[in-house]
Every structure is written in structure tokens, then in C-alpha cells.
Design an enzyme around this catalytic site. Sequence first.
Site, PDB file in Angstrom:
ATOM      1  N   GLY A  60     -11.560   4.449   1.010  1.00 62.79           N
ATOM      2  CA  GLY A  60     -12.635   3.465   1.126  1.00 62.79           C
ATOM      3  C   GLY A  60     -13.670   3.742   0.052  1.00 62.79           C
ATOM      4  N   GLU A 117      -3.868 -17.734  16.658  1.00 60.03           N
ATOM      5  CA  GLU A 117      -4.468 -16.897  15.602  1.00 60.03           C
ATOM      6  C   GLU A 117      -4.052 -17.402  14.224  1.00 60.03           C
ATOM      7  OE1 GLU A 117      -4.810 -12.497  17.734  1.00 60.03           O
ATOM      8  OE2 GLU A 117      -2.840 -13.217  17.078  1.00 60.03           O
ATOM      9  N   ARG A 164      -5.775  16.412   3.369  1.00 62.21           N
ATOM     10  CA  ARG A 164      -4.715  15.444   3.617  1.00 62.21           C
ATOM     11  C   ARG A 164      -3.396  16.028   3.091  1.00 62.21           C
ATOM     12  NH1 ARG A 164      -3.732   9.096   2.090  1.00 62.21           N
ATOM     13  NH2 ARG A 164      -3.337   8.410   4.201  1.00 62.21           N
ATOM     14  N   LYS A 177      -4.180  -1.060  -6.680  1.00 64.37           N
ATOM     15  CA  LYS A 177      -5.224  -0.389  -5.885  1.00 64.37           C
ATOM     16  C   LYS A 177      -5.115   1.094  -6.197  1.00 64.37           C
ATOM     17  CE  LYS A 177      -6.507   0.550  -1.051  1.00 64.37           C
ATOM     18  NZ  LYS A 177      -6.045   0.339   0.325  1.00 64.37           N
ATOM     19  N   ASP A 187       0.845  -1.204   0.000  1.00 68.08           N
ATOM     20  CA  ASP A 187       0.000   0.000   0.000  1.00 68.08           C
ATOM     21  C   ASP A 187       0.877   1.249   0.000  1.00 68.08           C
ATOM     22  OD1 ASP A 187      -2.272   1.914   1.054  1.00 68.08           O
ATOM     23  OD2 ASP A 187      -3.290   0.011   0.665  1.00 68.08           O
ATOM     24  N   CYS A 234     -10.658   2.776  -5.207  1.00 64.05           N
ATOM     25  CA  CYS A 234     -10.788   3.098  -3.794  1.00 64.05           C
ATOM     26  C   CYS A 234     -10.846   4.609  -3.713  1.00 64.05           C
ATOM     27  CB  CYS A 234      -9.531   2.570  -3.089  1.00 64.05           C
ATOM     28  SG  CYS A 234      -9.336   3.092  -1.375  1.00 64.05           S
ATOM     29  N   ASP A 247     -19.282   3.488  -7.338  1.00 61.04           N
ATOM     30  CA  ASP A 247     -20.337   3.804  -8.303  1.00 61.04           C
ATOM     31  C   ASP A 247     -20.152   2.988  -9.576  1.00 61.04           C
ATOM     32  OD1 ASP A 247     -18.572   5.375 -10.198  1.00 61.04           O
ATOM     33  OD2 ASP A 247     -18.302   6.573  -8.390  1.00 61.04           O
ATOM     34  N   ASP A 277      -6.228   4.668  -5.626  1.00 60.12           N
ATOM     35  CA  ASP A 277      -6.879   5.420  -4.547  1.00 60.12           C
ATOM     36  C   ASP A 277      -7.196   6.855  -4.965  1.00 60.12           C
ATOM     37  OD1 ASP A 277      -7.879   5.846  -2.005  1.00 60.12           O
ATOM     38  OD2 ASP A 277      -6.170   4.923  -1.012  1.00 60.12           O
ATOM     39  N   ASP A 328     -13.024   2.508   4.481  1.00 62.85           N
ATOM     40  CA  ASP A 328     -11.831   2.438   5.329  1.00 62.85           C
ATOM     41  C   ASP A 328     -12.187   1.873   6.697  1.00 62.85           C
ATOM     42  OD1 ASP A 328      -9.860   3.242   3.631  1.00 62.85           O
ATOM     43  OD2 ASP A 328      -9.813   5.331   4.274  1.00 62.85           O
TER      44      ASP A 328
HETATM   45  C1  GLA Z   1      -6.861   5.511   1.825  1.00 62.01           C
HETATM   46  C2  GLA Z   1      -7.273   4.072   1.606  1.00 62.01           C
HETATM   47  C3  GLA Z   1      -6.556   3.190   2.577  1.00 62.01           C
HETATM   48  C4  GLA Z   1      -5.071   3.342   2.388  1.00 62.01           C
HETATM   49  C5  GLA Z   1      -4.663   4.787   2.544  1.00 62.01           C
HETATM   50  C6  GLA Z   1      -3.219   4.999   2.174  1.00 62.01           C
HETATM   51  O1  GLA Z   1      -7.331   5.985   3.037  1.00 62.01           O
HETATM   52  O2  GLA Z   1      -8.646   3.933   1.677  1.00 62.01           O
HETATM   53  O3  GLA Z   1      -6.949   1.855   2.398  1.00 62.01           O
HETATM   54  O4  GLA Z   1      -4.712   2.865   1.111  1.00 62.01           O
HETATM   55  O5  GLA Z   1      -5.454   5.640   1.730  1.00 62.01           O
HETATM   56  O6  GLA Z   1      -2.820   6.315   2.290  1.00 62.01           O
END
Ligand code: GLA
Length: 729
Positions: free
Chosen positions: A530, A615, A445, A478, A368, A527, A535, A480, A549
Site C-alpha cells: 500500500g 451486485e 514477509r 504494479k 497480482d 506500491c 512520496d 511493489d 492495503d
Molecule cells: C502488497 C500489496 C498488495 C498485494 C500484495 C501481493 O501487500 O500492497 O496490494 O499486491 O503485496 O503480495
Amino acid sequence: MAIHVIENGKVFHLQTAHSSYQIGVDAYGYLLHLWYGSRIPAEPLLDLVCKADIGFSGNPYEADLDRTTSPDTLPMEFAGYGCGDFRESSIAFLFPDGSKAADLRYQSYEVLSGTVELPGLPSAYDTPEEPCETLILTLQEKASPVTVDLIYGVYEQQDVITRSVRVTNHGQEKILLDRCLSCSMDFMEGELDMITFSGRHIMERTPERVPVTHARSEICSLRGMSSHQENPALILCRPETDETHGDCYGLAFVYSGSFMAGAQMDQRGQTRVNMGLHPEQFCWRLQPEETFYTPQVVITYSGEGFDTLSQQFHHMVKEHICRGEWVHKRRPVLINSWEAAYFHFNREKILELGRCAKELGVEMLVLDDGWFGKREDDFSGLGDWTENQQKLGGSLCSLAEEIHKLGLKFGLWVEPEMISEDSDLYRAHPDWALTVPDRKPIRARYQLVLDMSREEVVEYLYQNLCRLLDDAPIDYIKWDFNRSVCDVFSRAEKAFQGETAHRWMLGTYSLLARLTARYPKLLLETCSGGGGRFDLGMMCYSPQIWCSDNTDAVCRMQIQYGTSFFYPTSTMASHVSVCPNHQTGRTVPLETRFNVAMTGAFGYEMDFTRLTEEEKQAIREQIETYNELEPILREGSYHRLTRPGGRWMSWEFLTEKAEKALVFAVVTESEGNAVPIRIHPRGLDPEKRYFCAELNRVCSGQTWIQAGILVDPTPSQYESKRFLLQVVK
Ligand code: GLA
């Protein structure tokens, strides 16, 4: 045949398996909405329109002494501005002389097989097995050389109709399109409720049901994204409609930017519902011979409540919206590094996470945020899509290869449409960020938004993303998007700011279209912090979207519940995370977190290197269970058996021929001397006998449905149960 043209070409009747939709042309050329609801024969309904002399509702000039015809009271199919209809309009033009109007009269029709392409926009597609027929109704603006085509796609067996609009300037002078929605309908009768899906970051898509009254109820986004706050979809239904009974209509926008949708009752008890681009962020120049296309709206009707409505949407999304090889394919169980390490990792940490993941049966590691440029926190680095070799202990390619050697796929996070002021990209191209001259931009942000309406920006991103994908073996991205868009001002030469918001969205779509065409095997998950862009527009490019998220299983159940009205569970990425949960501080049993997460595109988001042996064993068993249940979770139909607010929540997956049903129950509130929980599954074959191993019990589908499953002993707070019912051969 799905499209019937009757009454000498004056009435158009769209016929699907269980619904009918009728439009007619009156004596003055107004296009009227005559019916949408349960299936009726193709018989004209023009005489159902009740005409009367209503005070303060004016008449068109040519009506002369007829005071009963008024655009203000007719059930309009697409309402022009300023020509006697005082309700919310669908379209308005600004003409060179400064006048603002749109007086639309019917001109002609065309019936086509297949769909109509909406250039630059995502939209539904058809297939040989499930074809679409298209009706185009052309309206002429009364005083100017402009035509408006209403485009209806009819998916007969799927009970779905799509709508979009095409506007063409046939004149010699530029005109401005000041508003242009995608869809409007006036329901002639009946009390209606409207259900919308509102929320906020980390708590998306909570259904809200209100009666439609004379006060307009509207949802919208002016955030340049479909938003966490209001999802671009709504349901209209009768007051008595519930999951399994009653009329309901769903409308969902195939668009990811600012939008507007709403409903309002008029003075005669008719209800107008509409949906489209938000007029506040839209004004389009239409040069001579130019055509503008609106995004599409997907509409469906059910006479049997919300469950059927959702099944129709889920099918539509899986077969006609999501594309590519991953739609029906098993998705890899993944571990995502975000909640495992946030920005604080190095090569060894990622490899260690990968080794643990492999041992547990996970199939893909997703790296990520934090792997590129100068990115140790969220203050810098966006735009510089080159790996930080120091942090990664070598190239991204070598890391991806090592992950592959562990026997895992490799996924990577990006946030292409953003730029940090502290980045090489910003230092080189400050004008590529959206900012308004002489004003300080709004930071969110600590980042700014790139001007996606500029071709060179899209090209830069395309080149950089291709370089990443070509240089390293990346199986999944992913994508974002972590702030709302404001300062909507393009510094591109010749930019016309009324167009910037929509051109911005078209820029993002062009980038997504080019990348998905070039990398058809890539699994793309979108993403937006989240679920801020959850859509149908995004789903045309990505078969799964990070749903929220919020990974707290109890909140997630509610979010996934609301999301499921329109979107299939295959689109909802959902992960098991640690407890106490990072967003809510709540502790929920690992088994419950698993049951909730496997309801979507499944994975983990926790530091596997810190698990206890117990776990680890539990997770190993979870993944084995998941592997067994995956086919029914992926291809089964999803049914909401309860709604939030009760003491427990329950839902079900059912295979196509009802041979297996997988039923879940989670207790959300504990109580003393708990009242027993009984769950009534849906859709089983009443005649067949089903065995449930968890209860060691066999009985008929009819009995399971009617008498229900007794959950005994009643689990305590946040505990969950799962029951698999299988037909006995
Ligand atoms: C967003 C995404 C998270 C993560 C952060 C990284 O909030 O929804 O899942 O990837 O960014 O900065």
C-alpha cells in the site's frame, strides 16, 4: 522576474505570485534567512536581525570585540556543524586530520533560467508555460577547498520554491561528507505548529498537529523507504491556521528512502525547520573534484490556509513532478486479482475474472502476486521473474493476449527489489541480498532485499523486466515493495558502507528511469504494501501509487484525507473491495465503497465471479456513473470539507472555472434522532446560479456556500450521498 538581487548583491529576494523569500549576507559572510511568507516588496530586511550579546553563544574570531554576532543566534539559511551554531546542523565534513566542521561563508551567486539537473535523482521539471528560474548561492568552507551550492528553483506563478544542495571538493584529498540535509530555514518570529503525517501499515498518513517548542519535534524513516510510519512531508503553520485561513508552509521531500525532518524553537524564539537525508545512514566519500547532490525539497507557502496550500502542491505534482503520457489521461478502470484470489488462481480463474469484468464495463485486468517462479505463498519465488507456465496454463504472453481479446488491457504485478532465499536467483547470487557478514539477516514477509547499489543487480532486473515487457503485451505494471530495508551492507567490491543506503536508492531510481524511458506508454503504479513509498520521488516515475492495503471505505476516507494535504487524488489508487472487508471486517454499503474509491485512481479488487445479479447491476451502473464523472474527478480541484473525528466526512471536486462541483458525504457514526447534516461547498462562483439534480434545487453559488446543502433524510451509518451542482446557463 522572480529573483531579485539587491543591496549590491548582498540580499536575494525570491518573489512568487503570493509569497516572498529573502536571504541575506551579513558582514561576516554568514548567509541569513530573512523572510519567508506573504508577498512583500523586494526591500532588504537585514536590519530585522536582532543582534545581542547572549551568554554562551560564542562569536567568530574575526568579530574581535563584537560580542553580538553569533552563529548560534543568527537566523541561518544552512547551518554548518561545529562552528558556533549549537542548533541542529545541516552539514558536516570529516577532514583527513580527523576534524569535523563546516564553517560556511558566502562567496558568490548565479541566476539561471530553467532548473538544475540533480544527476541520478528524481526532481521537479519546468515547462515553457510554467518556467522555473534558479538562484545558486555558493558558500565556501572557511578552512578547506570545499564549496556548497544552495540551489533554489523558483516557480513564480505556482508559489513554489525547490531547494537542493551541491557540494564539491576542489582539493587534493578525499573528505567525508558526514551529513548533508537538503533544506533548512530559521523563522525569526512567531509561534508555529507542526503537522506531520504518521501511521502504520494499513493505516497511513494520519495528520498530527503539535506546537513547535524547545523540544525538537522530528519525523524520520530509517527503513530505507519513505515509510508507512512517517510520510516525508510536513506543514508549519500559525496556531490559528485552518483549511481556509492563516499562514502555512509545506515541505515535501522528493525522495523515497530514509529521511529526517523536524522543527525546533531556539533560545531566542526562532524556529529552525529542516529536511534531508537521514544522517544516521549517510556518510559520503568526496574524492578530489567530486560533487555530491542532495535530493530536492519542494516548498510552498499559503496565507489562506491548508486548502490553498494543498491546491499548490496538487498543481505542482501534476505539472512538475509526475511525468509521461498518463498524468492527465483517463486511467483505465481496473480489476485487480489480489483480494479476488490472492495466490490461488489458474488460467481459467483469471479468464473468468476477465470475462465478468468486461461484462461490467471494467477496462483492465491486473494479475497480482503469484504468477511467476515458485510462488504459491509469500515464502518463495521473488527474484525469479519468469512466469509459472504450469499455473498460468501456458505462457504469460498467451494469457495477456487472451485478456486483450476479451477487450481488456492487461496489467502485471512485480516486486523487483526483493529476493526470496528460496529462489533460483538467491541460489545463484546469495551475495546480491543485503546481509551483514557473520550475522543472520532480518527476514520480513520471509524475504530479503536485493542490493540495489550494485550495477549488476540493477542490470539483471532491467533485463528481466524488459524481457517481460517485450515478450507479452503488458499495459500496466504494479511495482511493489513489501518490507523495510535493514542489514544495509553491500558486498560489492570497494563498497563504502556509509554510502550504501543512498546508493541503494539511486540504484532503484536508475532502474525506474531506464524502464520508464524505454516504455513511455506503460502505466506504472508503484506500491509498498500500500502506501509505504507514497512520496514525490516515486511520483517522478509513477503517476499513481496504491494508497494503502486498507480497502475499508471508512478507513480509506481518513487515509485519503491525510494523503490529500500534499498529493493530488489522481496519485491515489483506490479500489472497491468486498464486505466484510478483509482488513477490518467492517461492512459498508457498496455505494459508499464506490464513492470513496472513485475519489482516487479507480478500480475494483474483488472476486467478480461470485457477485449476485443485483451486485453486478449495481457495479455496471457505478462504472457508467464513473465514466460520466471521470473528467471532474481527474482534473477538478479537490477540497476537504470536514476532518476525521466528526459524525460524517465530506469532500468536494470543483472544475477549473467553477462550473461544476461534485460533493460527497459519508456518515461515519450513527446517532439517535440524528442532528441534520449541512455541507458547505467551497469555491463556487457566488454570482452564478447552480442546479443540483439530486435536490431538484437552483440557487446562487453564494447561497450554496453560505446556507449549505441539507442532507435530508440523514443517511444512517456508513451510507453516503453525492451531489452534483452545475451552473445554469
Ligand atoms: C502488497 C500489496 C498488495 C498485494 C500484495 C501481493 O501487500 O500492497 O496490494 O499486491 O503485496 O503480495
